[in-house]
Scaffold this active site. Sequence first.
Site, PDB file in Angstrom:
ATOM      1  N   LYS A  44      38.615 -56.164  33.375  1.00 50.51           N
ATOM      2  CA  LYS A  44      39.736 -55.210  33.452  1.00 50.51           C
ATOM      3  C   LYS A  44      39.331 -53.804  33.005  1.00 50.51           C
ATOM      4  O   LYS A  44      39.720 -52.809  33.614  1.00 50.51           O
ATOM      5  CB  LYS A  44      40.914 -55.712  32.615  1.00 50.51           C
ATOM      6  CG  LYS A  44      41.548 -56.948  33.208  1.00 50.51           C
ATOM      7  CD  LYS A  44      42.783 -57.364  32.460  1.00 50.51           C
ATOM      8  CE  LYS A  44      43.240 -58.738  32.942  1.00 50.51           C
ATOM      9  NZ  LYS A  44      43.465 -58.823  34.396  1.00 50.51           N
ATOM     10  N   LEU A 225      55.190 -54.521  39.150  1.00 53.55           N
ATOM     11  CA  LEU A 225      55.948 -55.587  39.805  1.00 53.55           C
ATOM     12  C   LEU A 225      55.370 -55.977  41.166  1.00 53.55           C
ATOM     13  O   LEU A 225      56.084 -56.495  42.019  1.00 53.55           O
ATOM     14  CB  LEU A 225      57.415 -55.145  39.938  1.00 53.55           C
ATOM     15  CG  LEU A 225      58.098 -54.779  38.602  1.00 53.55           C
ATOM     16  CD1 LEU A 225      59.481 -54.190  38.842  1.00 53.55           C
ATOM     17  CD2 LEU A 225      58.187 -56.004  37.693  1.00 53.55           C
ATOM     18  N   ALA A 252      42.613 -57.226  40.601  1.00 55.19           N
ATOM     19  CA  ALA A 252      42.359 -55.861  40.107  1.00 55.19           C
ATOM     20  C   ALA A 252      43.290 -54.808  40.701  1.00 55.19           C
ATOM     21  O   ALA A 252      43.116 -53.617  40.417  1.00 55.19           O
ATOM     22  CB  ALA A 252      40.900 -55.448  40.291  1.00 55.19           C
ATOM     23  N   ALA A 253      44.281 -55.210  41.496  1.00 56.39           N
ATOM     24  CA  ALA A 253      45.249 -54.216  42.000  1.00 56.39           C
ATOM     25  C   ALA A 253      45.973 -53.578  40.807  1.00 56.39           C
ATOM     26  O   ALA A 253      46.216 -52.370  40.778  1.00 56.39           O
ATOM     27  CB  ALA A 253      46.240 -54.878  42.951  1.00 56.39           C
ATOM     28  N   GLY A 254      46.274 -54.415  39.810  1.00 59.78           N
ATOM     29  CA  GLY A 254      46.921 -53.887  38.598  1.00 59.78           C
ATOM     30  C   GLY A 254      46.007 -52.932  37.837  1.00 59.78           C
ATOM     31  O   GLY A 254      46.478 -51.984  37.196  1.00 59.78           O
ATOM     32  N   ASP A 255      44.707 -53.171  37.922  1.00 62.81           N
ATOM     33  CA  ASP A 255      43.758 -52.280  37.239  1.00 62.81           C
ATOM     34  C   ASP A 255      43.754 -50.897  37.908  1.00 62.81           C
ATOM     35  O   ASP A 255      43.721 -49.864  37.220  1.00 62.81           O
ATOM     36  CB  ASP A 255      42.344 -52.872  37.260  1.00 62.81           C
ATOM     37  CG  ASP A 255      42.258 -54.168  36.461  1.00 62.81           C
ATOM     38  OD1 ASP A 255      43.053 -54.308  35.507  1.00 62.81           O
ATOM     39  OD2 ASP A 255      41.425 -55.018  36.795  1.00 62.81           O
TER      40      ASP A 255
END
Length: 309
Positions: A44, A225, A252-255
């Site tokens: 992350k 979300l 890793a889209a959230g990263d």
Amino acid sequence: MNLPEREIVVVGSANIDLVTRVHRCPKPGESLIGRSFMTVTGGKGANQAVAAARLGAKTTFIGCVGHDAFGAMQRQGLADAGVDVTYLKTHPTEPTGTAVILVADEGQNAIVVTPAANSGLLPEDIIEIEPLIAGADAVLLQLEIPLITVEKTLDIARKHSVLSVLDAGPAQAVPAALLAKADLVSPNETEAEALTGIAVASLDDARRAAEQLRAAGAPEVVMKLGARGALYLGDEEIYATAFKVEVVDTTAAGDAFTAALALAWNALPKRPALRFANAAGALAATVPGAQPSMPHRDAVQRLLDQVAS
Ligand code: RIB
């Protein structure tokens, strides 16, 4: 989008991801045949550092890898992305952290992380780089390194009034006192549930979880979300819808989202900052793998220009 020059320090994990694509995730005790396998740079912290650099920030990564081929691969990947790796430690005995990842056909994933060398990033390493933090525009953290190191970093950032953004992944319960030390806390739905006990299946659930996090001391919260977008809760509430893209792999889209958020927060008004983060997260989901999917600034700009706000 006019973003000023930003200096970001990312303190976090660096893993090598061992990724198998599967039709679906196996049940306990079941063996399945995978479709494909790849080894890519991940973690992350390192993912967010690569994203910040590709999005245009002057980025320094603080982490710890092993004295092995995976460590060399990670160091090279970060450097190739333009990240300053001067303070990337090499652990004397532990191997580089790994993540075993299954990516199912619909793009969702299941991940098991073995931190190994990441556990060697300690508060004293952060004390050594205090002047670097003091001179940064933002510090970006996650929960894949020892929590005492996260805490020390947050303390130093606050001492110097430097914006701190805490990505609350991977999912785990953490003391409220730690959340209160960050300026901006950003969990996804699973992480929000681990922190609050509230299962986030709707926007209303997200709002309740964010309210609970604020009541626990988090000054501002941005809930990630996924396909529903993002929800900000602070002195006001802002909901930003997601960009519609063809999802290949959400790893890793959230990263990418959190890195873009740290870059844009306090530099743009909140709504465009959330939109910038949503665009970065969406693009990351269109490419397989963690660091290979971190988007460049021009691609994010193109998506923002294509879709009217
Ligand atoms: O957020 C995705 C990351 O989580 C992967 O790259 C994996 O290494 C784990 O840290």
